[in-house]
Scaffold this motif. Sequence first.
Motif, PDB file in Angstrom:
ATOM      1  N   ILE B 159       5.926 -30.408  -3.807  1.00 41.51           N
ATOM      2  CA  ILE B 159       6.274 -31.684  -4.446  1.00 41.51           C
ATOM      3  C   ILE B 159       7.202 -31.381  -5.612  1.00 41.51           C
ATOM      4  CG2 ILE B 159       5.372 -33.578  -5.841  1.00 41.51           C
ATOM      5  CD1 ILE B 159       2.817 -33.437  -4.136  1.00 41.51           C
ATOM      6  N   TYR B 232       5.509 -28.636  -7.927  1.00 38.34           N
ATOM      7  CA  TYR B 232       4.091 -28.384  -7.721  1.00 38.34           C
ATOM      8  C   TYR B 232       3.883 -27.883  -6.298  1.00 38.34           C
ATOM      9  CZ  TYR B 232       3.801 -31.508 -11.762  1.00 38.34           C
ATOM     10  OH  TYR B 232       3.964 -32.090 -12.990  1.00 38.34           O
ATOM     11  N   ARG B 234       0.618 -25.868  -3.682  1.00 39.63           N
ATOM     12  CA  ARG B 234      -0.715 -25.272  -3.580  1.00 39.63           C
ATOM     13  C   ARG B 234      -0.570 -23.839  -3.084  1.00 39.63           C
ATOM     14  NH1 ARG B 234      -5.515 -27.439  -3.643  1.00 39.63           N
ATOM     15  NH2 ARG B 234      -4.698 -29.542  -3.425  1.00 39.63           N
ATOM     16  N   ASN B 284      -2.635 -22.898 -12.098  1.00 40.19           N
ATOM     17  CA  ASN B 284      -3.823 -23.620 -12.563  1.00 40.19           C
ATOM     18  C   ASN B 284      -4.994 -23.263 -11.647  1.00 40.19           C
ATOM     19  OD1 ASN B 284      -5.818 -25.410 -13.246  1.00 40.19           O
ATOM     20  ND2 ASN B 284      -4.466 -27.195 -13.366  1.00 40.19           N
ATOM     21  N   THR B 286      -8.000 -24.091 -11.686  1.00 38.25           N
ATOM     22  CA  THR B 286      -8.906 -25.212 -11.408  1.00 38.25           C
ATOM     23  C   THR B 286      -8.471 -26.007 -10.177  1.00 38.25           C
ATOM     24  OG1 THR B 286      -9.278 -25.385 -13.779  1.00 38.25           O
ATOM     25  CG2 THR B 286     -10.006 -27.243 -12.443  1.00 38.25           C
ATOM     26  N   THR B 287      -7.164 -26.184 -10.034  1.00 33.45           N
ATOM     27  CA  THR B 287      -6.681 -26.977  -8.901  1.00 33.45           C
ATOM     28  C   THR B 287      -6.130 -26.112  -7.775  1.00 33.45           C
ATOM     29  OG1 THR B 287      -4.474 -27.120  -9.874  1.00 33.45           O
ATOM     30  CG2 THR B 287      -6.016 -28.889 -10.415  1.00 33.45           C
ATOM     31  N   MET B 289      -3.222 -24.893  -7.873  1.00 24.78           N
ATOM     32  CA  MET B 289      -1.808 -25.213  -7.752  1.00 24.78           C
ATOM     33  C   MET B 289      -0.981 -24.425  -8.764  1.00 24.78           C
ATOM     34  SD  MET B 289      -1.743 -29.294  -7.035  1.00 24.78           S
ATOM     35  CE  MET B 289      -2.845 -30.007  -5.789  1.00 24.78           C
TER      36      MET B 289
ATOM     37  N   ASP C 156      -8.470 -33.854  -3.002  1.00 22.89           N
ATOM     38  CA  ASP C 156      -8.042 -32.651  -3.732  1.00 22.89           C
ATOM     39  C   ASP C 156      -6.518 -32.580  -3.851  1.00 22.89           C
ATOM     40  OD1 ASP C 156      -7.259 -32.152  -1.171  1.00 22.89           O
ATOM     41  OD2 ASP C 156      -7.998 -30.080  -1.121  1.00 22.89           O
ATOM     42  N   SER C 157      -5.838 -33.671  -3.558  1.00 21.21           N
ATOM     43  CA  SER C 157      -4.372 -33.612  -3.481  1.00 21.21           C
ATOM     44  C   SER C 157      -3.660 -34.342  -4.614  1.00 21.21           C
ATOM     45  CB  SER C 157      -3.918 -34.226  -2.153  1.00 21.21           C
ATOM     46  OG  SER C 157      -4.030 -35.639  -2.188  1.00 21.21           O
ATOM     47  N   ILE C 158      -4.405 -34.758  -5.630  1.00 16.63           N
ATOM     48  CA  ILE C 158      -3.791 -35.605  -6.670  1.00 16.63           C
ATOM     49  C   ILE C 158      -2.987 -34.779  -7.678  1.00 16.63           C
ATOM     50  CG2 ILE C 158      -4.239 -37.218  -8.548  1.00 16.63           C
ATOM     51  CD1 ILE C 158      -6.863 -37.968  -7.024  1.00 16.63           C
ATOM     52  N   ILE C 159      -1.715 -35.169  -7.816  1.00 21.09           N
ATOM     53  CA  ILE C 159      -0.827 -34.539  -8.800  1.00 21.09           C
ATOM     54  C   ILE C 159      -0.208 -35.632  -9.644  1.00 21.09           C
ATOM     55  CG2 ILE C 159       1.346 -33.287  -9.071  1.00 21.09           C
ATOM     56  CD1 ILE C 159       0.636 -31.756  -6.515  1.00 21.09           C
ATOM     57  N   VAL C 160      -0.281 -35.465 -10.961  1.00 24.44           N
ATOM     58  CA  VAL C 160       0.269 -36.478 -11.871  1.00 24.44           C
ATOM     59  C   VAL C 160       1.316 -35.829 -12.759  1.00 24.44           C
ATOM     60  CG1 VAL C 160      -0.258 -38.196 -13.637  1.00 24.44           C
ATOM     61  CG2 VAL C 160      -1.967 -37.651 -11.883  1.00 24.44           C
ATOM     62  N   ASP C 161       2.542 -36.299 -12.642  1.00 30.16           N
ATOM     63  CA  ASP C 161       3.604 -35.846 -13.534  1.00 30.16           C
ATOM     64  C   ASP C 161       3.849 -36.986 -14.523  1.00 30.16           C
ATOM     65  OD1 ASP C 161       5.924 -33.550 -13.493  1.00 30.16           O
ATOM     66  OD2 ASP C 161       6.662 -35.443 -14.293  1.00 30.16           O
ATOM     67  N   ALA C 213     -10.979 -32.099  -9.182  1.00 20.86           N
ATOM     68  CA  ALA C 213      -9.958 -31.701 -10.164  1.00 20.86           C
ATOM     69  C   ALA C 213      -8.680 -32.488  -9.895  1.00 20.86           C
ATOM     70  CB  ALA C 213      -9.678 -30.200 -10.062  1.00 20.86           C
ATOM     71  N   ILE C 214      -7.828 -32.586 -10.912  1.00 24.00           N
ATOM     72  CA  ILE C 214      -6.493 -33.144 -10.708  1.00 24.00           C
ATOM     73  C   ILE C 214      -5.486 -32.233 -11.396  1.00 24.00           C
ATOM     74  CG2 ILE C 214      -7.171 -35.588 -10.502  1.00 24.00           C
ATOM     75  CD1 ILE C 214      -6.209 -35.830 -13.493  1.00 24.00           C
ATOM     76  N   GLN C 215      -4.300 -32.180 -10.800  1.00 26.43           N
ATOM     77  CA  GLN C 215      -3.202 -31.470 -11.449  1.00 26.43           C
ATOM     78  C   GLN C 215      -2.476 -32.493 -12.304  1.00 26.43           C
ATOM     79  OE1 GLN C 215      -2.460 -28.148 -11.209  1.00 26.43           O
ATOM     80  NE2 GLN C 215      -0.671 -28.350 -12.549  1.00 26.43           N
ATOM     81  N   ASN C 217       0.192 -33.166 -15.673  1.00 24.33           N
ATOM     82  CA  ASN C 217       1.175 -32.548 -16.558  1.00 24.33           C
ATOM     83  C   ASN C 217       1.816 -33.585 -17.468  1.00 24.33           C
ATOM     84  OD1 ASN C 217       2.967 -30.566 -17.566  1.00 24.33           O
ATOM     85  ND2 ASN C 217       4.574 -31.397 -16.251  1.00 24.33           N
ATOM     86  N   THR C 230       3.921 -40.559 -12.905  1.00 22.94           N
ATOM     87  CA  THR C 230       4.370 -40.471 -11.522  1.00 22.94           C
ATOM     88  C   THR C 230       3.303 -39.696 -10.769  1.00 22.94           C
ATOM     89  OG1 THR C 230       6.620 -40.329 -12.388  1.00 22.94           O
ATOM     90  CG2 THR C 230       6.327 -39.913 -10.046  1.00 22.94           C
ATOM     91  N   TYR C 232       1.424 -38.347  -7.246  1.00 20.18           N
ATOM     92  CA  TYR C 232       1.603 -37.950  -5.850  1.00 20.18           C
ATOM     93  C   TYR C 232       0.239 -37.641  -5.237  1.00 20.18           C
ATOM     94  CZ  TYR C 232       6.354 -37.140  -7.566  1.00 20.18           C
ATOM     95  OH  TYR C 232       7.589 -37.288  -8.132  1.00 20.18           O
ATOM     96  N   ARG C 234      -1.691 -36.945  -1.076  1.00 20.18           N
ATOM     97  CA  ARG C 234      -1.568 -36.918   0.380  1.00 20.18           C
ATOM     98  C   ARG C 234      -2.562 -37.916   0.973  1.00 20.18           C
ATOM     99  NH1 ARG C 234       0.766 -33.503   3.639  1.00 20.18           N
ATOM    100  NH2 ARG C 234       1.079 -31.984   1.981  1.00 20.18           N
ATOM    101  N   MET C 291       3.739 -41.918  -3.280  1.00 23.64           N
ATOM    102  CA  MET C 291       4.144 -41.747  -4.678  1.00 23.64           C
ATOM    103  C   MET C 291       3.883 -43.067  -5.389  1.00 23.64           C
ATOM    104  SD  MET C 291       7.747 -40.687  -6.466  1.00 23.64           S
ATOM    105  CE  MET C 291       8.743 -42.022  -5.840  1.00 23.64           C
TER     106      MET C 291
END
Lengths: 330, 330, 330, 330
Positions: B159, B232, B234, B284, B286-287, B289, C156-161, C213-215, C217, C230, C232, C234, C291
């Motif tokens: 991503i 990002y 994994r 990270n 924890t994740t 990633m 387990d796929s959550i990414i926050v920018d 967990a979440i990624q 940033n 933003t 993301y 899956r 997204m």
Amino acid sequence: MVLYQMLAGHPHVDGVDLYGHNLTEPVALASAVPQFVGATDVVLQPYSEQVVMAQDDVVFFATSAGVTRTAAVPYITAGFPMIDLSGDLRLKQPDLYTQWYHKPAAAKQILAQTHYGLSDLQSSAGMAAIANPGCYATATLLGLAPLVQSGLIMTDSIIVDAKSGTSGAGKHPGELTHFSQANENLQVYKVNQHQHIPEILQQLQVWDQSIAAIQFNTTLLPITRGLMSTIYARVWPDVTAAAIDEAFTSTFADVAGVRYTGDRLPNLKEVVGTDYCDVGAVFNPTTGMVMVVSVIDNLIKGAGGQAIQNMNQMFGFPEMAGEPVNVILP
Amino acid sequence: MVLYQMLAGHPHVDGVDLYGHNLTEPVALASAVPQFVGATDVVLQPYSEQVVMAQDDVVFFATSAGVTRTAAVPYITAGFPMIDLSGDLRLKQPDLYTQWYHKPAAAKQILAQTHYGLSDLQSSAGMAAIANPGCYATATLLGLAPLVQSGLIMTDSIIVDAKSGTSGAGKHPGELTHFSQANENLQVYKVNQHQHIPEILQQLQVWDQSIAAIQFNTTLLPITRGLMSTIYARVWPDVTAAAIDEAFTSTFADVAGVRYTGDRLPNLKEVVGTDYCDVGAVFNPTTGMVMVVSVIDNLIKGAGGQAIQNMNQMFGFPEMAGEPVNVILP
Amino acid sequence: MVLYQMLAGHPHVDGVDLYGHNLTEPVALASAVPQFVGATDVVLQPYSEQVVMAQDDVVFFATSAGVTRTAAVPYITAGFPMIDLSGDLRLKQPDLYTQWYHKPAAAKQILAQTHYGLSDLQSSAGMAAIANPGCYATATLLGLAPLVQSGLIMTDSIIVDAKSGTSGAGKHPGELTHFSQANENLQVYKVNQHQHIPEILQQLQVWDQSIAAIQFNTTLLPITRGLMSTIYARVWPDVTAAAIDEAFTSTFADVAGVRYTGDRLPNLKEVVGTDYCDVGAVFNPTTGMVMVVSVIDNLIKGAGGQAIQNMNQMFGFPEMAGEPVNVILP
Amino acid sequence: MVLYQMLAGHPHVDGVDLYGHNLTEPVALASAVPQFVGATDVVLQPYSEQVVMAQDDVVFFATSAGVTRTAAVPYITAGFPMIDLSGDLRLKQPDLYTQWYHKPAAAKQILAQTHYGLSDLQSSAGMAAIANPGCYATATLLGLAPLVQSGLIMTDSIIVDAKSGTSGAGKHPGELTHFSQANENLQVYKVNQHQHIPEILQQLQVWDQSIAAIQFNTTLLPITRGLMSTIYARVWPDVTAAAIDEAFTSTFADVAGVRYTGDRLPNLKEVVGTDYCDVGAVFNPTTGMVMVVSVIDNLIKGAGGQAIQNMNQMFGFPEMAGEPVNVILP
């Protein structure tokens, strides 16, 4: 939009109708402006003066130069309350308008019936047709009024270095306001050609006929909102800092929309988001000059906010009713 | 202009000729660009491939999409050194070009003869025809290369949240880049439609055929210069921070134009005004990633600066010769 | 100040008393904040919980971390309405607070009595003690809620920018927010260390216990106001764009403070100056990812505006009463 | 840093040694400034005048006010080439320095031996000790020189409205330069107190002893780099636009570092990133005033770039050798 928002939130206004000159059928405001989705279901209507006169109590024109020259006539003739935010009705002499705006002017008798609504210094109470002042004119005239009205300065010595954010240039992209050009830049524009020069001069001459000209310069700032007029003038011999301070203090003592800050000079953040004009003045005994800094939000005090002040005065509402709460500062 | 300036100051370049596709007669550069008044008397000439081939040793195209598809053909056919900064020659499959650029593509054999000049990772030494990479592609590919080439990440997990200043949008005013709109704002654009997506994917597949897609997003920043790709992905189980660090360290050990900053993530000011790509990476646990931050000056490393690196490689000059000294930082 | 301004203009609030923790004698607000000169004669009082309980109906704490851990206790014990804008009472587990805030935590039973006031999704009606959510947490949770509550995404796929303007960093100058450093820059900060991470995770786990967990940033933007998350994630196989749209539509159907914009992604200008969170979502069938872009004014919806929403719910006022009219847009 | 970068890239400079006044042991430049990682392995050394005199051919001081008052003495006494970028050695009268800088001044004979290096108008060829002018002084003096030297303006009528970006304030965070305060703002500062006032006046009096005072004002711009002096003065009766144009044309005819743009007024983007001062002038026959706009990059022409010009003159290098190529413009 700023004007609409303020009117919609005005405690003495029951409803706001929006009209578009170029519309042939109604359009939802929210479909044109995403910010209003969910917040309002107001619909823009095709413009019709019959409908306006039948349904509304006052009409505001937020149109480009050249429209109200004719569009305002029926209202003025009928004595229907009208506030024009364009420059069409500000100059009393038609040929001056044509010279500076490069367009045909309104008829002289129409101009004669229109009140120049510098609301903080000459009330619109009892008036029906209002020419709402330009943004640069508002900040500059409020900064100069105490000095000119008190006769403290030499009348041929006025220099105004004015600066404004890009929102004054409107919503249409252009070269000067292209981000890569305007950002991190400072651009002088319309050198000695700005159409607010004759507007300022006309009002200064109301206060002091001997003022023949002003040096006035405009610079585009890399910000969106805010306008500063930095004013320089030479005082007469023996004029003191105390006399200058007294002139400002007394002029603005009972004025709701101007805040005199003494010799602490205001910055833009103090007024952006409000209908206030903040004015500070510092005398320099070494040069014999006074410097005045006058700041406004160009879209509020310099446009819609002052228009509402004018409406408040016309209808006898509290002077600052409906003026926005400043929520801009962090 | 940035490209011209760098070439004009390049220690191994004797002279620079400028040509304009639309010119019918010569025009002084200084008359078009005030910055060059006094600094240069260079004249833009009407473009002629005969003149270029006769007078010059290499040609750079800084044209819009759709021009070099045909204009580059004679040079490529003749084996005359050519560096194309547009997107026309980057994608190897013509139909992919047409799908993403909505224009007719160059011929397949022309595309086959063009080297994708990601200069820090695949040298242009010995090449004659170069497709200079796009700005987003450059930052993203340099940030991803160590992870993909070392097989550390799951190939369906990539991503990219990329952000760029407005200078990437060029000199022509538009709605997104109108100052009052772009300033104090953040605007996502070309959602899942950016033409650098297939360019990035094509190169990733060179490194690892199993990569089928990437999630890639572009956001317009309220700044003029600078581009950041925040990436990002994994990692496979058991991949450690040390393994990631080792991958970046070894990939960029002998690369002149990329600086690996370890787990200190770089910001834009560190590269704007230079031809460097700075890359940092943080795992990270924890994740599971890894986050990579890759920053460039979109007009230097993302355009003209990398073009010069490609020229340096083609002609055997020192890799970073002529790259600008960073004089932007206070 | 933003909170004070909104309260002072609130139609259901009769008076606002301001208290300063460090004051030993009263100070005029206008003497501390030039913007208020002339606009108010409000005076800041030395803080006293006896006075507050005697004179006021609700207390807001806009204090640094570490204050309300103890200061809020008497109110919570007495059942006196209290809204805490700091992070002290948001995390239910004291050790988690200590781990992320590096300070002693409030007592567990105090935390248990405090409602996490994410006002648009879990009403504060009937509650007495409110922990007002953090700015990043608000935008992120509102953007994720429809996806998580509907079980559409792999947990387990959550990414926050996430990106925020500098006003979130407060009024005190620092290196990151020095103008010459922050301007024309983009700076990643608190990598994997931001204290809103456990706050977001705690609430996500209320909705779906399987989220481990979440990624997440955070990046500092070169603007003053505004925050964008933003996001993301899956989606599970067979999840369609229509299902995603339906999840957002139904979640926010009756929510006053969130506007779902469909697959048109919102920008910051649409919400700065308002208490709205605007949320858009786009499914990418090529990657199988969704997204989400969620934008707020970090000082209104991300702080004082949401605090007022919470008060409105506690006291049964209309949900959006007193929320500011947006006068920021040109 | 800008100075170092320019020296490091200077074609006639073989090596650059960096010294830190407060260092007790060597520090790698790259460890202090991330931009230099990989680009240089230069090491800052503890400062020692013995080492400097033994190893170097010229010394530059980029120190705060109060340092070179004593630190420069050994070099001046020894006739060792020295260029001081601080304000310590600019004013010829010690008491004037103390009055404006609030610090003890250098000895009068030291000041007498120092040449005021306004390099474009008074060459440093043959000089050993140079006081490099201040940024505001440079732009203002270059804009005023043609008018004052030609006797075209009334000497008591000079008004300078000068504006500068925040980089002039240095690297240390402060209230005025806190991003949330400076951004989208305009702040007048040091009203009638700026230490460049006596510096400008001293040089003007070299050109025309009758000039007793100037009105000079400084405003902080919401940008990082760039400085504009907008200058107003009243011309003597019968002075024409042609005479003004002739004065500027002839003054700058053979001056390498100043570009006269006629009545097209320059903006900041035209000079930022260069060592040029661009100057335009417009006569207003209605007011009898001339307006001059003079723009520079405050860190180049207003500091390090002019210092290099001075070095070039001292050592007989080409006037603009080593001055940066402008790569800032998009």
